[in-house]
Design an enzyme around this catalytic site. Structure first.
Site, PDB file in Angstrom:
ATOM      1  N   PHE A 189      37.558  34.312  37.769  1.00  0.00           N
ATOM      2  CA  PHE A 189      37.132  33.130  38.525  1.00  0.00           C
ATOM      3  C   PHE A 189      35.761  33.283  39.171  1.00  0.00           C
ATOM      4  O   PHE A 189      35.085  32.297  39.470  1.00  0.00           O
ATOM      5  CB  PHE A 189      38.163  32.803  39.631  1.00  0.00           C
ATOM      6  CG  PHE A 189      38.024  33.673  40.863  1.00  0.00           C
ATOM      7  CD1 PHE A 189      37.064  33.385  41.837  1.00  0.00           C
ATOM      8  CD2 PHE A 189      38.813  34.801  41.052  1.00  0.00           C
ATOM      9  CE1 PHE A 189      36.906  34.191  42.961  1.00  0.00           C
ATOM     10  CE2 PHE A 189      38.665  35.615  42.169  1.00  0.00           C
ATOM     11  CZ  PHE A 189      37.700  35.307  43.118  1.00  0.00           C
ATOM     12  N   LYS A 248      38.704  31.886  26.901  1.00  0.00           N
ATOM     13  CA  LYS A 248      39.780  31.484  27.817  1.00  0.00           C
ATOM     14  C   LYS A 248      39.237  31.706  29.224  1.00  0.00           C
ATOM     15  O   LYS A 248      39.251  32.825  29.736  1.00  0.00           O
ATOM     16  CB  LYS A 248      41.031  32.335  27.558  1.00  0.00           C
ATOM     17  CG  LYS A 248      42.365  31.693  27.948  1.00  0.00           C
ATOM     18  CD  LYS A 248      42.470  31.284  29.404  1.00  0.00           C
ATOM     19  CE  LYS A 248      42.772  32.442  30.321  1.00  0.00           C
ATOM     20  NZ  LYS A 248      42.706  32.056  31.763  1.00  0.00           N
ATOM     21  N   GLU A 275      41.661  29.860  34.924  1.00  0.00           N
ATOM     22  CA  GLU A 275      42.294  28.558  35.179  1.00  0.00           C
ATOM     23  C   GLU A 275      41.899  28.024  36.557  1.00  0.00           C
ATOM     24  O   GLU A 275      42.073  26.848  36.847  1.00  0.00           O
ATOM     25  CB  GLU A 275      43.825  28.662  35.049  1.00  0.00           C
ATOM     26  CG  GLU A 275      44.522  29.591  36.038  1.00  0.00           C
ATOM     27  CD  GLU A 275      44.520  31.066  35.603  1.00  0.00           C
ATOM     28  OE1 GLU A 275      43.542  31.517  34.963  1.00  0.00           O
ATOM     29  OE2 GLU A 275      45.494  31.764  35.936  1.00  0.00           O
ATOM     30  N   SER A 288      40.674  41.631  36.834  1.00  0.00           N
ATOM     31  CA  SER A 288      41.194  42.736  37.639  1.00  0.00           C
ATOM     32  C   SER A 288      41.642  43.884  36.724  1.00  0.00           C
ATOM     33  O   SER A 288      41.970  43.671  35.555  1.00  0.00           O
ATOM     34  CB  SER A 288      42.373  42.243  38.474  1.00  0.00           C
ATOM     35  OG  SER A 288      43.371  41.734  37.610  1.00  0.00           O
ATOM     36  N   CYS A 323      32.327  42.010  41.501  1.00  0.00           N
ATOM     37  CA  CYS A 323      32.673  43.391  41.165  1.00  0.00           C
ATOM     38  C   CYS A 323      31.554  44.348  41.533  1.00  0.00           C
ATOM     39  O   CYS A 323      31.750  45.552  41.529  1.00  0.00           O
ATOM     40  CB  CYS A 323      33.004  43.502  39.690  1.00  0.00           C
ATOM     41  SG  CYS A 323      31.568  43.181  38.656  1.00  0.00           S
ATOM     42  N   GLU A 334      40.305  47.425  46.364  1.00  0.00           N
ATOM     43  CA  GLU A 334      39.379  46.293  46.191  1.00  0.00           C
ATOM     44  C   GLU A 334      39.863  45.142  47.080  1.00  0.00           C
ATOM     45  O   GLU A 334      40.951  44.603  46.876  1.00  0.00           O
ATOM     46  CB  GLU A 334      39.351  45.851  44.721  1.00  0.00           C
ATOM     47  CG  GLU A 334      38.356  44.722  44.482  1.00  0.00           C
ATOM     48  CD  GLU A 334      38.233  44.331  43.011  1.00  0.00           C
ATOM     49  OE1 GLU A 334      39.269  44.183  42.335  1.00  0.00           O
ATOM     50  OE2 GLU A 334      37.087  44.166  42.546  1.00  0.00           O
TER      51      GLU A 334
HETATM   52  P1  NAD Z   1      42.394  38.222  37.107  1.00  0.00           P
HETATM   53  O1  NAD Z   1      42.625  39.533  36.484  1.00  0.00           O
HETATM   54  O2  NAD Z   1      43.469  37.666  37.974  1.00  0.00           O
HETATM   55  O3  NAD Z   1      42.131  37.090  35.978  1.00  0.00           O
HETATM   56  C1  NAD Z   1      41.220  37.306  34.930  1.00  0.00           C
HETATM   57  C2  NAD Z   1      41.721  36.562  33.699  1.00  0.00           C
HETATM   58  O4  NAD Z   1      42.989  37.087  33.321  1.00  0.00           O
HETATM   59  C3  NAD Z   1      41.906  35.063  33.942  1.00  0.00           C
HETATM   60  O5  NAD Z   1      41.399  34.358  32.841  1.00  0.00           O
HETATM   61  C4  NAD Z   1      43.417  34.906  34.083  1.00  0.00           C
HETATM   62  O6  NAD Z   1      43.895  33.680  33.580  1.00  0.00           O
HETATM   63  C5  NAD Z   1      43.970  36.052  33.256  1.00  0.00           C
HETATM   64  N1  NAD Z   1      45.233  36.600  33.798  1.00  0.00           N
HETATM   65  C6  NAD Z   1      45.586  36.723  35.094  1.00  0.00           C
HETATM   66  N2  NAD Z   1      46.810  37.308  35.197  1.00  0.00           N
HETATM   67  C7  NAD Z   1      47.210  37.567  33.941  1.00  0.00           C
HETATM   68  C8  NAD Z   1      48.377  38.173  33.381  1.00  0.00           C
HETATM   69  N3  NAD Z   1      49.368  38.623  34.143  1.00  0.00           N
HETATM   70  N4  NAD Z   1      48.465  38.295  32.039  1.00  0.00           N
HETATM   71  C9  NAD Z   1      47.485  37.850  31.243  1.00  0.00           C
HETATM   72  N5  NAD Z   1      46.358  37.255  31.716  1.00  0.00           N
HETATM   73  C10 NAD Z   1      46.216  37.121  33.043  1.00  0.00           C
HETATM   74  O7  NAD Z   1      41.003  38.311  37.883  1.00  0.00           O
HETATM   75  P2  NAD Z   1      40.349  37.228  38.849  1.00  0.00           P
HETATM   76  O8  NAD Z   1      41.116  37.194  40.124  1.00  0.00           O
HETATM   77  O9  NAD Z   1      40.105  35.963  38.124  1.00  0.00           O
HETATM   78  O10 NAD Z   1      38.907  37.900  39.090  1.00  0.00           O
HETATM   79  C11 NAD Z   1      38.677  38.890  40.053  1.00  0.00           C
HETATM   80  C12 NAD Z   1      38.712  40.279  39.439  1.00  0.00           C
HETATM   81  O11 NAD Z   1      37.781  40.362  38.371  1.00  0.00           O
HETATM   82  C13 NAD Z   1      38.296  41.355  40.437  1.00  0.00           C
HETATM   83  O12 NAD Z   1      39.161  42.453  40.298  1.00  0.00           O
HETATM   84  C14 NAD Z   1      36.885  41.706  40.008  1.00  0.00           C
HETATM   85  O13 NAD Z   1      36.461  43.002  40.360  1.00  0.00           O
HETATM   86  C15 NAD Z   1      36.991  41.546  38.535  1.00  0.00           C
HETATM   87  N6  NAD Z   1      35.681  41.375  37.927  1.00  0.00           N
HETATM   88  C16 NAD Z   1      35.154  42.429  37.278  1.00  0.00           C
HETATM   89  C17 NAD Z   1      33.894  42.348  36.716  1.00  0.00           C
HETATM   90  C18 NAD Z   1      33.307  43.524  36.003  1.00  0.00           C
HETATM   91  O14 NAD Z   1      32.257  43.370  35.413  1.00  0.00           O
HETATM   92  N7  NAD Z   1      33.910  44.685  36.030  1.00  0.00           N
HETATM   93  C19 NAD Z   1      33.163  41.161  36.820  1.00  0.00           C
HETATM   94  C20 NAD Z   1      33.731  40.075  37.482  1.00  0.00           C
HETATM   95  C21 NAD Z   1      35.008  40.196  38.042  1.00  0.00           C
END
Ligand code: NAD
Length: 493
Positions: free
Chosen positions: A156, A180, A183, A233, A288, A383
């Site tokens: 997000f 994808k 959401e 994450s 991140c 985090e």
């Molecule tokens: P998230 O992991 O909750 O969601 C990321 C994606 O995974 C979304 O598209 C979501 O729909 C999907 N998703 C969520 N739960 C899922 C599940 N159980 N099974 C399958 N798919 C699932 O992350 P977020 O809250 O949207 O974003 C924040 C996180 O992203 C933080 O941990 C941040 O550090 C990380 N991030 C990392 C980088 C990097 O370059 N390392 C960059 C940006 C964000």
């Protein structure tokens, strides 16, 4: 000026074969604006059959797209770049509305994403291939070939920038790409689909499948998707990596982070105080690359005093946007409450920060600075993903490095000092993929690649730069010895 007006976008569909297509699933997900705590759109919680529609469209588009000259594919990126520039306000506004960033922050993030589009325009030169004689009358030629249908899953916090880490490189190298998006923040990804069509991208080369877990699992499982890039994450990164690679797919999954900034007394006071604040509070700490812990070695009180003064001037809604959701706000606030109970000194308390009157239902949390934090407390190790800076005090550089090295993440680290020797020592021993020297957000600019270490990344290589190009391509090596001329041709020699 951050003037975010409420707007209802109604039902948003998937983007398949160059147009909006309604989902086969009756399940929907509400998109809530963090400025208003109010629904601004719904997106389908797409199922496997939606994904399969996108995959079939992509498979059909692939042979033509892959056989185009790379200059023609790069031409689409030239066009996309100017369309994005022309529509910067529109795209930034969508990001502000569904993500909660300020418009200025949103624009900055788009411009960073645009740098990858610019890098993609250079791929005709970067990917000109290698060829050399390897034996008597024998040459070897190596080219980068597209994989086929590939996919990306994004978080997000940077709704346009993170998809733009993937889209330009994946499609300019000749793949068909399915996105994808989160959401929680889908609006700008759909707008990018429209821009790509306007830029001349053939239908089917780029699709957007909205949804959540079911769509992600479908991407991991679909037999015709060859590679999966994920940013989000670490927990989900690990799941997506193992599920995709178990089926033989190529996967690169970037995860969460806990980034430490080491500050020594000789650091330049003004730029260090400003650097600590910008790194920890930019994007309201929801990035991140946010350095959420400052490790002060010996006496850095003069720097902390200035940091606190600078932080007092931070205005919610002007210098910093909202938190993404009520759930995230509660989670972050719990970290602050717990740290305070454990004995942290709250130098600035974001829980009581004045909130903008015009967005009174927004998910606001101001700059929070915690001093005297123990390295073993959750706020120092986990985090938080919010505008919270924890300060740990220690006496030696060795202790500071031990704290940084022991964390299981490894995205970024930074050191603030005027000593070359200290800078060299910290940058060499940090257990992180991206290190800043007097830079709090050490994002490598293109063509240097973006990616962390340890549990901040599952898979090999980085997501952007030359490394990203390698991820989206297979190497083909052709070794050739030319046959002797036939009699028909021999007479011409
Ligand atoms: P998230 O992991 O909750 O969601 C990321 C994606 O995974 C979304 O598209 C979501 O729909 C999907 N998703 C969520 N739960 C899922 C599940 N159980 N099974 C399958 N798919 C699932 O992350 P977020 O809250 O949207 O974003 C924040 C996180 O992203 C933080 O941990 C941040 O550090 C990380 N991030 C990392 C980088 C990097 O370059 N390392 C960059 C940006 C964000």
């Amino acid at each position: 000026m951050n003037n975010i007006q409420f707007q209802d976008f109604g039902t948003q569909n998937n983007w398949i074969n160059g147009r909006y297509l309604s989902s086969n699933s009756s399940n929907t997900i509400a998109v809530i604006s963090p400025y208003y705590d109010k629904e601004i759109a719904t997106v389908p919680d797409s199922n496997f059959s939606d994904l399969d529609d996108a995959v079939q469209g992509a498979k059909k588009a692939f042979p033509d797209w892959a056989s185009k000259n790379i200059r023609d594919r790069a031409e689409v990126m030239f066009n996309l770049k100017s369309i994005m520039q022309k529509n910067l306000e529109e795209l930034a506004y969508l990001i502000a509305l569904d993500n909660g960033k300020t418009v200025a922050d949103a624009k900055g993030s788009i411009l960073r994403g645009k740098e990858v589009v610019e890098f993609a325009t250079s791929l005709p030169s970067v990917l000109r291939g290698d060829s050399s004689p390897v034996g008597a009358g024998v040459t070897c030629t190596m080219t980068h070939e597209p994989l086929g249908v590939v996919a990306g899953i994004t978080p997000f916090n940077f709704p346009a920038m993170v998809p733009l880490w993937m889209i330009p490189l994946a499609i300019t190298t000749g793949n068909c790409f399915i996105l994808k998006p989160s959401e929680q923040t889908p609006l700008s990804a759909l707008k990018i689909a429209e821009y790509l069509k306007e830029a001349g991208l053939p239908d089917g080369v780029f699709s957007v499948i909205n949804g959540s877990r079911v769509a992600v699992e479908g991407i991991c499982d679909h037999p015709d998707i060859k590679a999966v890039a994920f940013v989000g994450s670490s927990n989900v990164a690990k799941i997506v990596y193992s599920r995709s690679t178990a089926l033989g797919k190529r996967a690169l999954c970037l995860g969460g982070a806990k980034n430490y900034m080491i500050v020594v007394p000789d650091a330049d006071q003004d730029s260090t105080a400003k650097g600590l604040l910008a790194s920890s509070m930019g994007s309201a700490g929801q990035r991140c690359m946010a350095a959420s812990v400052a490790i002060g070695v010996a006496d850095i009180d003069h720097i902390i005093d200035q940091l606190v003064e600078e932080a007092k001037a931070f205005e919610l809604g002007v210098d910093m946007g909202t938190i993404i959701s009520k759930t995230a706000l509660d989670r972050i606030t719990n970290y602050i409450d717990d740290a305070e109970k454990m004995g942290a000194r709250v130098l600035i308390d974001g829980r009581t920060a004045p909130q903008p009157e015009e967005y009174k239902n927004g998910y606001w949390l101001g700059v929070t600075i915690l001093d005297g934090v123990d390295p073993n407390w959750p706020c120092a190790k986990e985090e938080i993903f919010g505008p919270v800076l924890s300060i740990i005090r220690t006496d030696t550089l060795e202790n500071a490095m031990k704290i940084e090295n022991e964390n299981h993440y490894g995205n970024a680290a930074a050191v603030f000092t005027t000593s070359g020797e200290v800078a060299k020592m910290i940058s060499e021993s940090a257990s992180a993929g991206m290190v800043g020297i007097n830079i709090g957000v050490p994002v490598p600019r293109e063509p240097y690649s973006f990616g962390g270490w340890n549990e901040s990344k599952y898979g090999h290589g980085d997501i952007t730069g030359r490394s990203g190009v390698d991820f989206w391509t297979n190497l083909k090596k052709v070794t050739a010895r030319w046959p002797k001329s036939t009699d028909t041709w021999r007479k011409y020699f």
